[in-house]
Enzyme design. Structure first.
Site, PDB file in Angstrom:
ATOM      1  N   PRO A 228       0.854  -1.199   0.000  1.00  0.00           N
ATOM      2  CA  PRO A 228       0.000   0.000   0.000  1.00  0.00           C
ATOM      3  C   PRO A 228       0.884   1.242   0.000  1.00  0.00           C
ATOM      4  O   PRO A 228       1.313   1.721   1.034  1.00  0.00           O
ATOM      5  CB  PRO A 228      -0.799  -0.138   1.305  1.00  0.00           C
ATOM      6  N   ASN A 404       5.830   2.605   2.442  1.00  0.00           N
ATOM      7  CA  ASN A 404       4.892   1.516   2.687  1.00  0.00           C
ATOM      8  C   ASN A 404       3.971   1.911   3.834  1.00  0.00           C
ATOM      9  O   ASN A 404       4.402   2.019   4.977  1.00  0.00           O
ATOM     10  CB  ASN A 404       5.663   0.236   3.017  1.00  0.00           C
ATOM     11  N   HIS A 405       2.684   2.090   3.525  1.00  0.00           N
ATOM     12  CA  HIS A 405       1.740   2.570   4.531  1.00  0.00           C
ATOM     13  C   HIS A 405       1.369   1.489   5.554  1.00  0.00           C
ATOM     14  O   HIS A 405       0.645   1.757   6.509  1.00  0.00           O
ATOM     15  CB  HIS A 405       0.481   3.100   3.856  1.00  0.00           C
ATOM     16  N   LYS A 406       1.827   0.246   5.351  1.00  0.00           N
ATOM     17  CA  LYS A 406       1.602  -0.780   6.362  1.00  0.00           C
ATOM     18  C   LYS A 406       2.283  -0.405   7.673  1.00  0.00           C
ATOM     19  O   LYS A 406       1.761  -0.663   8.753  1.00  0.00           O
ATOM     20  CB  LYS A 406       2.161  -2.135   5.887  1.00  0.00           C
TER      21      LYS A 406
END
Length: 432
Positions: A228, A404-406
């Protein structure tokens, strides 16, 4: 026999719910407790049972409608029927989303008999031909998620009560596929390609992709679908840095080194990474742990005749500007001579891609997984900037940070860009 209306009961809140399944048709005979429709809200899915026994005269809702308490579901011609618990369908009170096992979205653990469900058992129920089978036990929310991802429920290992497939099982299956580099098994409809004969429109040339191009395409696709990704942009005033860099040209020439802007960006990035350690970390293959690295190795994208290559400069935080410039020159020559070793291409923590020579104000670089972030550099521009109550020409550098939006949120990304920008705006901070 009198005709009555069946209304939506109290759903537990004032919000509307979407109709995702219809279990009856006009002319069907139903008994009290038989499922009429399936609703899905933002919190749960549920069947709406019939409060009366009789024959459905007219259906008032359709798939996709949003309804709430008091809305009419159907008209029913009521028939008197002595109360009997033996004629009611078996309910699954262990189901996580309160779905009865004989609806179109939820196959029963035990096939219903005529004695249990009366006339409903003789009527063919619509099914999902891709995902439904009498051995599969899953609710409508799970089946809807599987359809959206293009997943066959037959391939899922169940962990819910009575071998029920729950959302967690879908998530586990997706993680397993991603970690196994089999992203093509997810959402195949999104990856499908249309075979078009372009020769009908004019002359064309067709060449086979090189093995390197094939690997690059496969890797980029995997990274894009598994991460994401979010990109934030910033513009940095590097006027003072550029003046300082030009003042070092004589010493660089004496060392036979080309002193570009990239070594300064490398040093500033290494300093920012030490203050924001998550940006040089890695997510474990099982997505359960974060691995922090106590070293700072930065990859730099180099354009060659065979395409882009990302050699890695090691322990960047422990080297001087001239050391970084010399090492970058050597790696560039090795890249273009195709003499890089495997050690030159591995163990990176972070990547920088500089497209400044190709113009443009910004772009969205794709993260080089398993890294968590990548920094893009665009073309330097001279712009009028307001300072000391008047406009001054300043040298501005566009930055593009994809992350990385994780694991990284926008506030953390903003802080990283601020720390990096402050070091590029005032080169003296690199000494701190």
């Amino acid at each position: 026999m009198a005709t009555q209306t069946i209304e939506t009961p109290d759903l537990g809140n004032d919000q509307a719910a979407e109709v995702i399944g219809i279990c009856i048709m006009a002319g069907d005979s139903v008994t009290e407790g038989d499922p009429l429709i399936v609703l899905e809200s933002d919190k749960a899915s549920m069947e709406i049972p019939s409060p009366l026994s009789g024959v459905i005269q007219e259906l008032k809702v359709k798939i996709g409608d949003s309804i709430q308490k008091g809305n009419i579901i159907a008209d029913i011609k009521v028939a008197y029927q002595p109360p009997s618990t033996e004629n009611k369908c078996i309910q699954d009170d262990t189901a996580d989303d309160q779905i009865r096992s004989n609806s179109e979205f939820n196959s029963p653990a035990v096939p219903p008999s005529n004695d249990l469900c009366g006339p409903l058992s003789n009527r063919p129920m619509p099914i999902d031909t891709n995902n439904s089978t009498t051995e599969i036990y899953a609710g409508p929310t799970v089946r809807k998620l599987a359809r959206e991802l293009g997943i066959n429920l037959k391939e899922i290992d169940s962990s819910g009560p009575r071998n029920r497939i729950i959302k967690k099982d879908i998530h586990t299956y997706v993680k397993k596929i991603i970690s196994g580099n089999s992203i093509q098994n997810i959402a195949p409809n999104l990856l499908a390609k249309t075979d078009i004969d372009f020769s009908k429109s004019g002359s064309i040339d067709v060449f086979s992709l090189s093995e390197k191009d094939k690997i690059t395409a496969s890797t980029c696709r995997k990274h894009w679908f598994s991460t994401p990704q979010v990109t934030q942009f910033n513009e940095v005033d590097i006027s003072d840095l550029e003046n300082f860099r030009h003042s070092l040209h004589k010493e660089a020439a004496h060392r036979n080194i080309e002193l570009t802007l990239t070594p300064f960006i490398l040093m500033a990035t290494a300093s920012a990474l030490k203050q924001n350690t998550k940006f040089s970390a890695t997510l474990s293959p099982d997505n359960e742990k974060i691995i922090y690295k106590k070293f700072i190795n930065i990859g730099v994208t180099i354009n060659t005749a065979g395409g882009l290559i990302v050699p890695v400069l090691r322990e960047v935080d422990q080297k001087s500007i001239f050391d970084l410039a010399e090492e970058l020159t050597q790696l560039t020559l090795k890249s273009r001579n195709q003499s890089l070793t495997q050690d030159d291409l591995t163990d990176g923590c972070f990547t920088i891609i500089n497209l400044g020579k190709y113009r443009g104000d910004g772009f969205t670089p794709i993260i080089n997984s398993p890294e968590l972030a990548i920094l893009g550099i665009s073309q330097i521009n001279i712009k009028p900037m307001w300072h000391d109550q008047c406009l001054h020409p300043r040298t501005m550098l566009p930055l593009c940070l994809s992350y990385n939006h994780k694991l990284i949120n926008s506030a953390e990304a903003g802080k990283f860009l601020t720390d990096l920008s402050s070091r590029l705006e005032d080169v003296r901070k690199l000494l701190l």
